[in-house]
Each structure stands twice: as structure tokens, then as C-alpha cells.
Write a protein that holds these residues in place. Sequence first.
Motif, PDB file in Angstrom:
ATOM      1  N   GLY A   1     -34.195 -15.185  24.947  1.00 24.52           N
ATOM      2  CA  GLY A   1     -34.352 -16.630  24.870  1.00 24.52           C
ATOM      3  C   GLY A   1     -33.014 -17.330  24.943  1.00 24.52           C
ATOM      4  N   ASP A   2     -33.047 -18.639  24.766  1.00 26.17           N
ATOM      5  CA  ASP A   2     -31.824 -19.435  24.805  1.00 26.17           C
ATOM      6  C   ASP A   2     -31.907 -20.535  23.760  1.00 26.17           C
ATOM      7  N   ALA A   3     -30.763 -21.062  23.385  1.00 28.79           N
ATOM      8  CA  ALA A   3     -30.671 -22.158  22.421  1.00 28.79           C
ATOM      9  C   ALA A   3     -29.305 -22.804  22.607  1.00 28.79           C
ATOM     10  N   ILE A   4     -29.093 -23.933  21.961  1.00 32.56           N
ATOM     11  CA  ILE A   4     -27.799 -24.607  22.030  1.00 32.56           C
ATOM     12  C   ILE A   4     -26.968 -24.201  20.819  1.00 32.56           C
ATOM     13  N   LEU A   5     -25.756 -23.724  21.087  1.00 37.30           N
ATOM     14  CA  LEU A   5     -24.842 -23.273  20.040  1.00 37.30           C
ATOM     15  C   LEU A   5     -23.731 -24.297  19.858  1.00 37.30           C
ATOM     16  N   PHE A   6     -23.634 -24.837  18.646  1.00 39.87           N
ATOM     17  CA  PHE A   6     -22.593 -25.801  18.291  1.00 39.87           C
ATOM     18  C   PHE A   6     -21.504 -25.086  17.492  1.00 39.87           C
ATOM     19  N   HIS A   7     -20.259 -25.250  17.900  1.00 35.44           N
ATOM     20  CA  HIS A   7     -19.132 -24.725  17.128  1.00 35.44           C
ATOM     21  C   HIS A   7     -18.661 -25.857  16.209  1.00 35.44           C
TER      22      HIS A   7
ATOM     23  N   PHE B   1     -26.574 -20.917  24.619  1.00 37.66           N
ATOM     24  CA  PHE B   1     -26.455 -19.522  24.210  1.00 37.66           C
ATOM     25  C   PHE B   1     -27.659 -18.749  24.737  1.00 37.66           C
ATOM     26  N   ILE B   2     -27.400 -17.588  25.353  1.00 36.36           N
ATOM     27  CA  ILE B   2     -28.461 -16.791  25.973  1.00 36.36           C
ATOM     28  C   ILE B   2     -28.319 -15.350  25.503  1.00 36.36           C
ATOM     29  N   ALA B   3     -29.436 -14.726  25.191  1.00 43.71           N
ATOM     30  CA  ALA B   3     -29.437 -13.329  24.747  1.00 43.71           C
ATOM     31  C   ALA B   3     -30.486 -12.538  25.511  1.00 43.71           C
ATOM     32  N   VAL B   4     -30.193 -11.241  25.708  1.00 44.17           N
ATOM     33  CA  VAL B   4     -31.128 -10.335  26.376  1.00 44.17           C
ATOM     34  C   VAL B   4     -31.329  -9.108  25.498  1.00 44.17           C
ATOM     35  N   ASN B   5     -32.375  -8.323  25.818  1.00 44.22           N
ATOM     36  CA  ASN B   5     -32.564  -7.067  25.099  1.00 44.22           C
ATOM     37  C   ASN B   5     -31.727  -5.966  25.740  1.00 44.22           C
ATOM     38  N   HIS B   6     -31.858  -4.740  25.256  1.00 46.94           N
ATOM     39  CA  HIS B   6     -31.009  -3.652  25.749  1.00 46.94           C
ATOM     40  C   HIS B   6     -31.260  -3.345  27.219  1.00 46.94           C
TER      41      HIS B   6
ATOM     42  N   LEU C   1     -22.049 -13.414  17.458  1.00 48.65           N
ATOM     43  CA  LEU C   1     -22.535 -14.173  18.606  1.00 48.65           C
ATOM     44  C   LEU C   1     -22.081 -13.547  19.915  1.00 48.65           C
ATOM     45  N   SER C   2     -20.858 -13.055  19.941  1.00 51.44           N
ATOM     46  CA  SER C   2     -20.338 -12.404  21.139  1.00 51.44           C
ATOM     47  C   SER C   2     -21.050 -11.089  21.417  1.00 51.44           C
ATOM     48  N   ASP C   3     -21.386 -10.354  20.367  1.00 53.58           N
ATOM     49  CA  ASP C   3     -22.077  -9.067  20.537  1.00 53.58           C
ATOM     50  C   ASP C   3     -23.510  -9.240  21.020  1.00 53.58           C
ATOM     51  N   VAL C   4     -24.120 -10.367  20.699  1.00 55.59           N
ATOM     52  CA  VAL C   4     -25.523 -10.596  21.047  1.00 55.59           C
ATOM     53  C   VAL C   4     -25.662 -11.448  22.307  1.00 55.59           C
ATOM     54  N   GLY C   5     -24.742 -12.377  22.532  1.00 55.47           N
ATOM     55  CA  GLY C   5     -24.867 -13.331  23.623  1.00 55.47           C
ATOM     56  C   GLY C   5     -24.228 -12.865  24.915  1.00 55.47           C
ATOM     57  N   VAL C   6     -24.828 -13.276  26.038  1.00 57.21           N
ATOM     58  CA  VAL C   6     -24.286 -12.932  27.357  1.00 57.21           C
ATOM     59  C   VAL C   6     -23.155 -13.868  27.753  1.00 57.21           C
ATOM     60  N   ASN C   7     -22.955 -14.951  27.013  1.00 50.94           N
ATOM     61  CA  ASN C   7     -21.946 -15.944  27.354  1.00 50.94           C
ATOM     62  C   ASN C   7     -20.543 -15.435  27.049  1.00 50.94           C
ATOM     63  N   SER C   8     -19.556 -16.068  27.672  1.00 49.95           N
ATOM     64  CA  SER C   8     -18.164 -15.813  27.303  1.00 49.95           C
ATOM     65  C   SER C   8     -17.789 -16.668  26.099  1.00 49.95           C
ATOM     66  N   PHE C   9     -17.068 -16.067  25.156  1.00 54.82           N
ATOM     67  CA  PHE C   9     -16.579 -16.791  23.988  1.00 54.82           C
ATOM     68  C   PHE C   9     -15.056 -16.790  23.935  1.00 54.82           C
ATOM     69  N   ALA C  10     -14.427 -16.444  25.064  1.00 54.47           N
ATOM     70  CA  ALA C  10     -12.969 -16.291  25.098  1.00 54.47           C
ATOM     71  C   ALA C  10     -12.249 -17.591  24.778  1.00 54.47           C
ATOM     72  N   THR C  11     -12.823 -18.722  25.172  1.00 53.31           N
ATOM     73  CA  THR C  11     -12.164 -20.017  24.946  1.00 53.31           C
ATOM     74  C   THR C  11     -13.074 -20.990  24.213  1.00 53.31           C
ATOM     75  N   PHE C  12     -13.997 -20.456  23.423  1.00 51.73           N
ATOM     76  CA  PHE C  12     -14.978 -21.301  22.731  1.00 51.73           C
ATOM     77  C   PHE C  12     -14.341 -21.893  21.481  1.00 51.73           C
ATOM     78  N   GLN C  13     -14.069 -23.184  21.522  1.00 49.48           N
ATOM     79  CA  GLN C  13     -13.339 -23.845  20.463  1.00 49.48           C
ATOM     80  C   GLN C  13     -14.246 -24.715  19.594  1.00 49.48           C
ATOM     81  N   VAL C  14     -13.717 -25.100  18.421  1.00 49.70           N
ATOM     82  CA  VAL C  14     -14.402 -26.073  17.574  1.00 49.70           C
ATOM     83  C   VAL C  14     -14.612 -27.354  18.378  1.00 49.70           C
ATOM     84  N   ASP C  15     -15.753 -27.993  18.163  1.00 44.66           N
ATOM     85  CA  ASP C  15     -16.162 -29.207  18.867  1.00 44.66           C
ATOM     86  C   ASP C  15     -16.551 -28.937  20.318  1.00 44.66           C
ATOM     87  N   GLN C  16     -17.002 -27.710  20.577  1.00 49.19           N
ATOM     88  CA  GLN C  16     -17.620 -27.389  21.850  1.00 49.19           C
ATOM     89  C   GLN C  16     -19.027 -26.850  21.586  1.00 49.19           C
ATOM     90  N   ALA C  17     -19.865 -26.895  22.605  1.00 49.08           N
ATOM     91  CA  ALA C  17     -21.206 -26.338  22.519  1.00 49.08           C
ATOM     92  C   ALA C  17     -21.508 -25.614  23.814  1.00 49.08           C
TER      93      ALA C  17
END
Length: 450
Positions: free
Chosen positions: A102-108, A91-96, A72-88
Motif C-alpha cells: 500500500g501507500d500513504a503520505i509520510l510527514f517528517h 511512502f510505498i511498501a511491498v512484500n518480499h 521506514l527505509s527498511d520497509v519503504g521502496v522510497n529513497s530517504f537519502a535526503t529526506f529532511q524535516v519539513d518534507q513529505a
Amino acid sequence: MTETLAQAIARAGSPVALLRNAQSRPTVFPVTPEFSNWRSEQLAWRTSVALLDQSHHMTDLFISGPDALRLLSDVGVNSFATFQVDQAKQFIAVNHEGYLIGDAILFHLAEQSFDLVGWHMVLDWVQYHGETGDYDVAFERDASSAVRQGDPKLYRYEIQGPNALALMEKATGAPVPPTRFFGMTTFTIDGITVRSLRHGMAGQPGFELFGPWAEGERVRSALIAAGEDLDLVLVGSKAYSSANLESAWVPSPLPAIFSGEGTAAYREWLPVARTGSLAGSFDSDDIEDFYLTPYDLGYGRSVAFDHDFIGRAALERHAAEQKRVKVTLVWNPDDVAAAMRSLFEPGIPAKYIDLPKARYGQHQVDRVLSDGKDVGISHDVGYITNEHAFVSLASIETAFSEPGTEVEVVWGEEPNSHKPAVEPHRQVTIRATVQPAPYSAFAREHYRTT
């Protein structure tokens, strides 16, 4: 044999030709269209409390394994440094090249366990990279009820409106614990454990409740019983499909998968059935003219250059050269009425304008003009009862983005395509006024605080 996107493009001659005449219908919400009427149902999330069933129209991609977060970190533009369980998070991704997939909601959900929920465009991109890359991950896909055989894996209900908090407290028999925006918590409803995401739709207080499908009807019945004296309104697919116009979320921008580094193999992998259709007055033989950056849709706050990801270098260049911003266009009532009135006049009418949602392809892209010059594109379009306005969400050049700026939207295709939702029609020009996105002042001020 399943036809791939690459094969379909070769058959049609080009991506634009394929998408313009795709026989797939506009997005289907396979739930009851109206429980009462879509106007009253739209009003409910602003004046009382609305119950919406999200169990059927979205896809869940369950991602698990030791490398799930790394993928998810390799594909997504978002930060995952503090992404914990029970957070959402969104999620956004771009091409090279830094253009939006596109975007979607990511549930941990738990350690090494995630659920990516939304339209399939970005889910497909994540799954492809997980399956073809060096990742120890497993996927389980639960498609929408429009294509799935059998029941969904999860129920998913949305509770929205000023009475949402009171409804939840009555249904659970306890105070609602403080939960941050896009944070998750657990409730007990009629003896059943229910997980909840806290967020707002159109700026109103909201809860997204989910759990195993077999428990869904019991939870729904308990919510309806608790809402009897709180003016609870059941909302059908017509009203629900228009809710994004108030929160200013563009649901299905064209994914940038038809050109660029690394996309040829992806098109060989992707079934064409998951590609959708292209509608609207904006036309070009170059598919890249339809691409967007995250900044065009107001996603800059979600971009984090604290990690390496697909498209990072290109996205840094886009960040330094932002050309468009997201706005709401309020269409001129007289011009909208004239387009509708053309149905009752001799000759070829304007493109039919459906209510409350008027888009007629999965990816709606209409021209926005100023003094005859193209200054942007208009996306999702429809009517907001709460604002007494017919609007569209648009990405337009910064110089034309000041509220009150007058522009024009070109409505209808020329020439007419062969999509099922396209009848013989003529293009018309509709005046529009630039306004903020979200259009509702309440939504702008409270969306991330409720």
C-alpha cells in the motif's frame, strides 16, 4: 477476543472466500456528505476554491525514536537519502515478492519524528515490522473517526483550487512563502501556528493544513471568513471521495499480505477487522491473481534502489518486466445509462451504480476485456463533473494502453457475494475507451508543479 486475519481465513476456507463475503461496508467518510451538492462541490476545486475536512477518515501513525528513519527505509521502496524535516513523500511498501502492500503520505515532523497518514494497510505493515524487529521506535496510532473513541489528535484541512493561493494570503495576511511540491511550511492564521503541506489535488494549487485538534475550529472559521469573496465552497464526503479519480490515485489496492515470505506471522498479528472487503467482477481462487506491483499503479518514479528494503530483489525483477500501466477508462455513456435504466425494467437489474462513487467494496477489482480476453483490471470508479465523464482507474497490459483503445469492463459479480452493499443483480458489459491517467490534461501537466 479479537479475531486475527489468520483465524478468519481458516474459518472462511480461503482469503478470497473471506474477502468476497466480508461484512465490512465500503469505506466510510465520517463527515457531512454534502454541504450543497456533490456536483457543485466537485466543480469548486477546478473553478474557485474548495475546503475539505480530512480530519476524520484517515489514520495517523506517529513514529518516533532513534530507529524511526531506519525502519521506514527498511520497509519503504522510497529513497530517504535526503529526506529532511519539513518534507513529505508518498511512502510505498511491498512484500518480499515485490507486490504492493500500500501507500500513504509520510510527514517528517521533526528529528526522529514522523507521521504516516492514510489508509491502514501500509500503516499496519510498518507498525508490525517496527514492533517485531530490532528497532528502537515508539508508535502512537490515531485511528479514523469511524472507529476511534473521542476526538482526533489533529485537524487536517485541504484547500484546493485556483483561488487557493489568494485564500491563504488573505487568511494569513502575508505572502505565501515559496514551497516545493510536498514541502512543508508554517503559517499564522488568527494568531494560531498552522503547519502546511504544499501539494495539488486534481492538478490544482493546494495546501494541506494541520495542527492540534483543539485549534481546528478556530482555523476553519478563519478560512471560511477569508473565503467569503473568493467563492469558497465547503466540500462534503461524497465529492471528496471522488477527487482521486481526477488525480488518478488508486486509494485501496488489495494488499499483498495473504501469501509469500514473512506474511504468515503478520496475519497472526493483524486483526481481521482491518482487512476490508473484495468487490468486482474479477474472480479467482488464487489470491495472488489480485496482487499488483508498484509499476501497475504508476509508482515507478518513487522506487529507489539506493538502499536495501523488504522486497528489493523481487522488485528489481518486476522493474525489468513491467507488464501493466495505469490508465483512465472512460465508460460509454449509453452503456452506463442502460445499466442504470435496468432498475426500472422487469427482471434482475444490473449492479446498482452509485454516484459520484460507485465502488461497493474496499478493494474494487473488475475485469477489463478486449475481444473477450482479459487484459487488465479496473479499480476505483465514479463520475467526474468537471469532465462530464464516468470513469475508472485501471491497470492494463501495455499493448492495450494507447489512448483511444476500445475495451470492455465487466460490471457486477457472478455469483453474487454476501457483502452488505451487494443486492441481487446480473453482470453487464460496459464499453470503455482508454485515456491517460490523470484524465484531466490540467492535472497531467500541473499536478507536481502547483
